[in-house]
Design an enzyme around this catalytic site. Structure first.
Site, mmCIF file in Angstrom:
data_model
loop_
_atom_site.group_PDB
_atom_site.id
_atom_site.type_symbol
_atom_site.label_atom_id
_atom_site.label_comp_id
_atom_site.label_asym_id
_atom_site.label_seq_id
_atom_site.Cartn_x
_atom_site.Cartn_y
_atom_site.Cartn_z
ATOM 1 N N PRO A 2 -3.359 7.328 1.818
ATOM 2 C CA PRO A 2 -4.321 7.909 2.780
ATOM 3 C C PRO A 2 -3.649 9.007 3.608
ATOM 4 C CG PRO A 2 -4.317 5.497 2.886
ATOM 5 C CD PRO A 2 -3.155 5.898 2.031
ATOM 6 N N GLU A 3 -4.286 10.151 3.685
ATOM 7 C CA GLU A 3 -3.772 11.255 4.506
ATOM 8 C C GLU A 3 -4.595 11.342 5.790
ATOM 9 O OE1 GLU A 3 -1.879 14.569 3.282
ATOM 10 O OE2 GLU A 3 -1.777 14.133 1.154
ATOM 11 N N HIS A 102 -5.262 -9.212 -2.045
ATOM 12 C CA HIS A 102 -4.501 -8.192 -1.321
ATOM 13 C C HIS A 102 -4.740 -8.239 0.190
ATOM 14 C CE1 HIS A 102 -4.872 -6.197 -5.430
ATOM 15 N NE2 HIS A 102 -3.628 -6.602 -5.305
ATOM 16 N N ARG A 121 0.689 -3.011 -1.883
ATOM 17 C CA ARG A 121 2.142 -2.896 -2.033
ATOM 18 C C ARG A 121 2.930 -3.322 -0.799
ATOM 19 N NH1 ARG A 121 3.400 2.612 -5.078
ATOM 20 N NH2 ARG A 121 5.478 1.696 -4.950
#
Ligand SMILES: [Zn+2]
Length: 281
Positions: A2-3, A102, A121
């Protein structure tokens, strides 16, 4: 990853939903994903949601905060009986039943709403921090690229005496915050500046053009909503995201919109960098 535009989109969407909500319970499913004292946040009410660089700050009414960083694969998803919003790394968890495998943290809010922090992750995190601790972190950051305080003069000054590549300089958070890899590649192409040029070699007009293009690509990203659940649910795939309208990013071998040249990919500072040798000097 995500930016800034994706993070800004999440903040704008969460703001009207969580402000005024009280944290009733926090379930930490992965210790690494939540750092700090649960006692400091359970029972507190959310005062505001704001973004600085790519940090999301959920400010509470007791001088504490939940500071969130999504890193590579983080998501924040708000679910109530009538609403489901959020964003971050796009996966099926946007629309599938939660919690998923997750899900790392579940924040239960008043009115039976839940805020899920999912992270495949596990590089992302939520940290409990006092107002002073948040201020200390924010004080280390340069102003946001899209802030009015980031002027051509400001950026030109910051680049003087620096021989690192211009692309690395504009992505340096101590110079200005919020320009990630995708947007840095695109801004440089639109400004027709080679990413490997030494930062100090840019003229004042080149710096002004690069800054203008940097602000424009980020604002376009915000306008397109970054990557959103609505796009995922109502439009095929991820269409409508900025990723589909990039100038050069992810377009190796395709034609440059400036000059028709062929876009190539190089490594610069360890990051995949897209450029057009035809027009970026
Ligand atoms: Zn070109």
């Amino acid at each position: 990853m995500p930016e800034l535009p994706e993070v800004e989109t999440i903040v704008r969407r969460l703001q009207p939903l969580v402000v005024g909500s009280t944290i009733e319970q926090v379930e930490v499913r992965k210790e690494k994903s939540f750092q700090g004292s649960l006692d400091a946040v359970v029972g507190a009410t959310m005062l505001s949601v704001e973004r600085r660089a790519k940090f999301i700050r959920l400010q509470l009414d007791n001088n504490y905060n939940l500071l969130v960083h999504l890193k590579m694969t983080g998501q924040l998803i708000y679910v109530s009986s009538t609403t489901r919003v959020g964003g971050g790394h796009p996966t099926a968890d946007w629309v599938d039943e939660l919690p998923s495998k997750h899900t790392r943290v579940i924040i239960s809010l008043s009115k039976s709403a839940q805020l899920f922090f999912n992270d495949q992750r596990i590089f992302g995190w939520i940290k409990v921090m006092s107002d002073d601790e948040v201020r200390f972190i924010f004080d280390q950051l340069g102003p946001d690229v899209i802030d009015a305080s980031v002027t051509p003069d400001y950026l030109y000054e910051k680049l003087q005496g620096r021989s690192i590549a211009i692309k690395q300089a504009i992505m340096d958070n101590s110079v200005m915050s919020g320009l990630g890899n995708i947007y840095a590649c695109d801004a440089l192409n639109r400004a027709k500046i080679h990413p490997a040029r030494p930062a100090k070699s840019l003229s004042k007009p080149e710096v002004a053009e690069l800054l203008s293009q940097s602000k424009q690509v980020l604002e376009l990203g915000i306008k397109l909503g970054g990557a959103t659940i609505e796009h995922f649910m109502h439009i095929d795939g991820f269409s409508g995201r900025y990723q589909d309208v990039t100038a050069v990013y992810g377009r190796e071998g395709e034609a440059c919109y400036n000059c028709g040249g062929t876009i190539s990919k190089i490594k610069l500072g360890g990051r995949g960098t897209y450029l057009c040798e035809g027009c970026q000097e």
